[in-house]
Write an enzyme that holds these catalytic residues in place. Structure first.
Site, PDB file in Angstrom:
ATOM      1  N   THR A  75      -1.688  -7.529  -4.795  1.00 55.85           N
ATOM      2  CA  THR A  75      -1.168  -8.666  -4.184  1.00 55.85           C
ATOM      3  C   THR A  75       0.048  -9.300  -4.833  1.00 55.85           C
ATOM      4  O   THR A  75       0.935  -9.632  -3.954  1.00 55.85           O
ATOM      5  CB  THR A  75      -2.388  -9.766  -3.982  1.00 55.85           C
ATOM      6  N   ASP A 158      -2.864 -18.517  -3.972  1.00 57.80           N
ATOM      7  CA  ASP A 158      -1.793 -19.105  -4.720  1.00 57.80           C
ATOM      8  C   ASP A 158      -0.744 -18.208  -5.102  1.00 57.80           C
ATOM      9  O   ASP A 158       0.578 -18.504  -4.796  1.00 57.80           O
ATOM     10  CB  ASP A 158      -2.184 -19.869  -5.861  1.00 57.80           C
ATOM     11  N   ASP A 331       1.570  -7.048   1.934  1.00 58.26           N
ATOM     12  CA  ASP A 331       1.616  -6.853   0.287  1.00 58.26           C
ATOM     13  C   ASP A 331       1.267  -5.496  -0.288  1.00 58.26           C
ATOM     14  O   ASP A 331       1.785  -5.078  -1.191  1.00 58.26           O
ATOM     15  CB  ASP A 331       0.902  -8.041  -0.589  1.00 58.26           C
ATOM     16  N   HIS A 332       0.304  -4.727   0.501  1.00 58.39           N
ATOM     17  CA  HIS A 332      -0.233  -3.474   0.121  1.00 58.39           C
ATOM     18  C   HIS A 332      -1.208  -3.071   1.237  1.00 58.39           C
ATOM     19  O   HIS A 332      -1.474  -3.741   2.245  1.00 58.39           O
ATOM     20  CB  HIS A 332      -0.942  -3.490  -1.176  1.00 58.39           C
TER      21      HIS A 332
END
Length: 543
Positions: A75, A158, A331-332
């Site tokens: 991430t 976050d 993100d992946h």
């Protein structure tokens, strides 16, 4: 959580959309969306079923074979590429966390979005910080060009909010505990307070099972992952105040999109004297994938819900009259749990050997060499660090022994030392052609990465026991974790699809081209993708 009520509020408070002249001026608002663990495989599997926001984006520029090109497909590094235009080797975000054996604190693990200098901080109980991101984001570049540009970032995690927002943000919010939070001392805008009140009430209350869409019923089949635990038949029912199941539910992304829409409205993003940018991290897909796998009724139900929520989100923006452009990616990627993979024609899928860990292998080396202490740090794959207290000769010997031991294991595909990795340049060829060594290089930062890096064989899930927590994951060198969709959309654009590979580092220079923001050669690893179908270009000569 549906956006229709908020959409009605915003429709009453904002003017109707104006007609855009041709050729269009630069968009006033950039909307960058990352769907955590939304692999290219999932996009291909469900794209015909989408009827909401993801259907709309297919009417723009579709790059179905995008790549998070690096090896550490997690991430934090993935999000660090999206708005910086740089690989993790330059962003410094090599993984979700890494080992710092020179720190004086007991916890040697450093979380990618923490400030470990805060007294009492640990990698699991930390103060959120952007200090580890070594490069500027697109939003920071926009502010440098014109301080009137606003930069906003919201996400379920976050690390997603921080890595896409960067160091100079006007608002940055992430879900923590039972509410959306930001850096200590920041004022809470009214819209954040309202969303926290509504979402907090929903979070605290029990939630009944969601109805299963008709197209998802064929995927409902119990899969035994051991210890009496099954997945494949869950419908997102949960008790109140259940953080784990709330995050792994469609409600989670709906709440984040609601907050993003409210900030756009209240801040009048896209209506100022300079272009603005908002990044949105939709994190629930990742939690659904980890908790239930990617090929069951749970993922099917969730993705169709997310598609509807994205449609509601875009409808809110339409009603505001803002001239906005969207970039959506992930993100992946990820792979399904091995038990279901084996049922579905993948007999080589398996869980990692629980004895394949840096600590266990290091203990064997210590016994053979007559050394004491923990020699190797890390997990079953990825970066492996070596005790810095060793002499230079001992270090060389321990690295050689560690590489040999990992490489001899039947589940390991390759092992590369730091010297081998740094001896090759970051590649610039199409990402599907990269060797494993080149993939490792794109994510290797010598100040933070390990003494050597381990690649597991394809279809080896690095979770030894699925009965005690997550059942599936990502993070490998392989294309099921590297490949993600990349979609661009703006009202009035001529749609097209480009099936050849591009990279997530291409997103930032492409958006810079849309708003006419110069990017000098070498400032980013990516390239500007021309979003004009036919004659003309959206890429300035300087990009």
């Amino acid at each position: 959580m549906k956006l229709a009520p908020l959409a009605l509020v915003l429709a009453a408070a904002t003017p109707a959309a104006a007609q855009t002249a041709a050729p269009p001026p630069p968009p006033r608002l950039l909307v960058v969306i990352s769907i955590d663990q939304f692999s290219a495989d999932l996009f291909a599997e469900y794209r015909a079923q989408f009827s909401g926001g993801l259907k709309r984006l297919q009417g723009g520029a579709v790059f179905p074979s995008g790549y998070q090109s690096h090896a550490a497909t997690e991430t934090c590094p993935g999000h660090s590429t999206i708005t910086t235009g740089m690989h993790p080797a330059r962003t410094g975000i090599i993984a979700n966390d890494w080992i710092d054996l020179k720190t004086t604190r007991t916890d040697k693990t450093v979380y990618c979005a923490e400030d470990e200098s805060v007294s009492g901080s640990t990698s699991s109980k930390y103060t959120v910080s952007d200090k580890h991101l070594l490069v500027p984001t697109l939003g920071e570049r926009m502010k440098a060009a014109n301080p009137a540009s606003r930069v906003v970032s919201v996400a379920g995690k976050d690390r997603a909010a921080v890595m896409m927002g960067g160091h100079r943000v006007d608002e940055l919010w992430w879900w923590e505990g039972n509410a959306y939070r930001s850096y200590a001392g920041r004022a809470v805008p009214p819209v954040v307070a309202r969303v926290n009140e509504v979402v907090g009430t929903r979070y605290a209350a029990p939630t009944p099972a969601l109805p299963v869409p008709a197209v998802c019923t064929a995927r409902e089949r119990a899969i035994d992952v051991g210890g009496g635990k099954t997945v494949g038949t869950h419908h997102f029912a949960r008790g109140g105040n259940d953080a784990r199941l709330y995050r792994a539910s469609p409600e989670f992304d709906g709440a984040t999109l609601t907050l993003a829409a409210g900030l756009i409205r209240d801040m009048k993003l896209g209506q100022g004297t300079a272009p603005d940018i908002i990044s949105v991290g939709a994190s629930a897909t990742d939690y659904v994938g980890h908790t239930y796998g990617s090929e069951g009724v749970e993922m099917c139900t969730h993705l169709l819900s997310l598609d509807r929520d994205l449609g509601d989100f875009f409808a809110v923006l339409d009603q505001s009259g803002i001239d906005y452009a969207v970039a959506l990616t992930a993100d992946h990627g990820g792979q399904d749990l091995p038990e279901r993979l084996r049922e579905n024609g993948m007999p080589t899928a398996e869980r990692v050997d629980p004895a394949l860990t840096a600590k266990t292998i290091g203990e064997g080396i210590a016994a053979r060499l007559g050394l004491s202490g923990q020699l190797l740090w890390g997990g079953s794959f990825g970066d492996i660090w070596v005790d810095p207290r060793l002499t230079a000769a001992q270090r060389r010997q321990v690295i050689a022994e560690g590489v040999k031991a990992f490489a001899a294991h039947r589940q390991v595909e390759a092992v590369f030392t730091a010297e081998q990795i740094m001896a090759v340049p970051v590649p610039t060829t199409p990402p599907e052609t990269w060797t494993l060594l080149q993939r490792a290089r794109a994510g290797y930062n010598p100040q933070r990465s390990g003494a050597f890096v381990v690649a597991l064989k394809p279809r080896v899930t690095p979770i030894a026991d699925g009965s005690k927590g997550y059942v599936a994951t990502h993070g490998s060198f392989w294309d099921y974790d590297r490949r993600v969709p990349i979609l661009f959309w703006r009202k009035g654009m001529t749609p097209f699809e480009q099936p050849l590979s591009v990279e997530t580092v291409d997103i930032a220079p492409t958006l810079a081209g849309l708003i006419g923001l110069p990017v000098r050669a070498g400032e980013m690893d990516g390239r500007c993708l021309d979003l004009v179908a036919g004659a003309g270009t959206s890429c300035p000569a300087t990009n």
